[in-house]
Scaffold this motif. Sequence first.
Motif, mmCIF file in Angstrom:
data_model
loop_
_atom_site.group_PDB
_atom_site.id
_atom_site.type_symbol
_atom_site.label_atom_id
_atom_site.label_comp_id
_atom_site.label_asym_id
_atom_site.label_seq_id
_atom_site.Cartn_x
_atom_site.Cartn_y
_atom_site.Cartn_z
ATOM 1 N N ASP A 18 23.505 41.561 40.522
ATOM 2 C CA ASP A 18 24.175 41.993 39.295
ATOM 3 C C ASP A 18 25.376 41.125 38.924
ATOM 4 O O ASP A 18 25.795 41.100 37.766
ATOM 5 N N ASN A 19 25.956 40.418 39.910
ATOM 6 C CA ASN A 19 27.168 39.646 39.596
ATOM 7 C C ASN A 19 26.862 38.232 39.108
ATOM 8 O O ASN A 19 27.772 37.425 38.930
ATOM 9 N N ILE A 20 25.589 37.914 38.874
ATOM 10 C CA ILE A 20 25.223 36.602 38.359
ATOM 11 C C ILE A 20 25.590 36.520 36.872
ATOM 12 O O ILE A 20 25.223 37.407 36.098
ATOM 13 N N PRO A 21 26.321 35.469 36.435
ATOM 14 C CA PRO A 21 26.649 35.345 35.008
ATOM 15 C C PRO A 21 25.402 35.036 34.188
ATOM 16 O O PRO A 21 24.563 34.228 34.597
ATOM 17 N N VAL A 22 25.272 35.681 33.048
ATOM 18 C CA VAL A 22 24.105 35.437 32.193
ATOM 19 C C VAL A 22 24.505 34.917 30.816
ATOM 20 O O VAL A 22 23.714 34.270 30.145
ATOM 21 N N THR A 23 25.720 35.199 30.358
ATOM 22 C CA THR A 23 26.218 34.614 29.116
ATOM 23 C C THR A 23 27.686 34.275 29.279
ATOM 24 O O THR A 23 28.415 34.898 30.067
ATOM 25 N N ALA A 24 28.124 33.279 28.526
ATOM 26 C CA ALA A 24 29.532 32.878 28.530
ATOM 27 C C ALA A 24 29.880 32.346 27.152
ATOM 28 O O ALA A 24 29.146 31.525 26.597
ATOM 29 N N THR A 25 30.989 32.829 26.600
ATOM 30 C CA THR A 25 31.397 32.456 25.249
ATOM 31 C C THR A 25 32.884 32.125 25.239
ATOM 32 O O THR A 25 33.687 32.868 25.825
ATOM 33 N N TYR A 53 34.425 39.711 32.027
ATOM 34 C CA TYR A 53 35.754 39.276 32.464
ATOM 35 C C TYR A 53 36.053 37.926 31.824
ATOM 36 O O TYR A 53 35.176 37.266 31.249
ATOM 37 N N LEU A 54 37.325 37.516 31.907
ATOM 38 C CA LEU A 54 37.765 36.247 31.327
ATOM 39 C C LEU A 54 38.052 35.229 32.417
ATOM 40 O O LEU A 54 38.599 35.563 33.472
ATOM 41 N N ARG A 130 27.921 29.384 40.340
ATOM 42 C CA ARG A 130 28.528 30.697 40.605
ATOM 43 C C ARG A 130 30.050 30.602 40.724
ATOM 44 O O ARG A 130 30.784 31.458 40.228
ATOM 45 N N MET A 131 30.543 29.530 41.372
ATOM 46 C CA MET A 131 31.985 29.389 41.533
ATOM 47 C C MET A 131 32.659 28.989 40.222
ATOM 48 O O MET A 131 33.801 29.383 39.956
ATOM 49 N N PHE A 132 31.967 28.228 39.378
ATOM 50 C CA PHE A 132 32.547 27.850 38.090
ATOM 51 C C PHE A 132 32.788 29.086 37.225
ATOM 52 O O PHE A 132 33.818 29.212 36.573
ATOM 53 N N PHE A 133 31.822 30.001 37.200
ATOM 54 C CA PHE A 133 31.931 31.195 36.354
ATOM 55 C C PHE A 133 32.552 32.384 37.080
ATOM 56 O O PHE A 133 32.670 33.462 36.508
ATOM 57 N N TYR A 134 32.978 32.196 38.320
ATOM 58 C CA TYR A 134 33.591 33.270 39.093
ATOM 59 C C TYR A 134 35.023 33.488 38.617
ATOM 60 O O TYR A 134 35.754 32.547 38.333
ATOM 61 N N GLN A 135 35.433 34.736 38.494
ATOM 62 C CA GLN A 135 36.804 35.026 38.105
ATOM 63 C C GLN A 135 37.707 34.971 39.332
ATOM 64 O O GLN A 135 37.668 35.833 40.195
#
Length: 355
Positions: A18-25, A53-54, A130-135
């Motif tokens: 569930d914690n996998i990013p699927v969209t980013a804006t 999250y941001l 995963r680390m790039f999009f991790y908060q």
Amino acid sequence: MSLPQQLRDESDFDQLPDNIPVTATIADIEEKKGFIVYFIFVIEVKTKGNSKYLIYRRYRQFFALHQSLELKYSSEAPTGSYTCQLPVLPGKVFMGNKKEIAESRIPELNNYMKRLLCLPTWVLLDDLIRMFFYQTELDSQQVPRALRRLRPPTRRVKTVKSKTDLFSAPRAEAVFDFSGSGRLELSLKAGDVIFLLRRVNADWLEGTVRDKTGIFPESFVNIIKPLPGSDSDEEGGASRNGKRAPGSYSCLRCYLLQPEGIDTRDICVEEDLSIRPSHEDLLSRMRDVFHVEDIALNYRDPMGDLIRILDNEDVALMVQESKHTGSKVKRPVNQYPWELLVTHAKDLTVYNTEY
């Protein structure tokens, strides 16, 4: 959510955590001020589990991610490795207005992230993505300013400014002209009335004049009505434990050594005293401050000799030596213990060559 053909089949997607990013804006860009000025992208990330999250990323982080992915997954990757068609990242721009460059990159980077997050599942599970999009903890501590690109369209509402008695407010009058260095500092003309907002430290104030807000040295003005509690020793942004208060500034003293004399400047930056800048950042800032291109950075060693700074290791040595010599010099609590001496790059007469 529509997915390109290159993507996994739905059964693979269902197996993702569930914690996998699927969209980013990209929600906005924000200006960051310090030894140099740069812009950072504020990105809203949504995960498969519908959490949001941001995160805050610079273009250089996008570039580093893309280079690492190309080494692993491009057609030129080592034989036996999995390959896939990576999206195209907008290239580096070396000239131009930084804000305009950042604004123009928003659509391209949004498209890049969209295509990146539609790659096969085994790519999405890669730690690089995963680390790039991790908060990170630093991301979570930042307070977003506007998020203007996430705002829904609204009708313009006419507002009426309330009339206040400005001349009952703390204020000062400029006695001399002062030319602010950088965007943090306020330029003054003799006779200007500055409305005071707060005291930065023992020598600098923050105020507003002609709808512009910035900091300026108290020695250039005559205080007409002081700030409330201006006699407090703690108003300058430093607490009893020596840490900076939020929104305060650090001061760096620097000198330009020339045959006709020494030009001394106190440069205020939004960097903590514990920050050690890079050689490149310091060189760029000093060029802006003194309006001289062909310069060299230096510091004085314990013997009083001038030592030229050539790289980040020399900066580290300067900071290290300041810990031993700094205690002998009384400085304001928010001033760096090290100082920069700027010389013309070709002027070698400033160095002690006698042994």
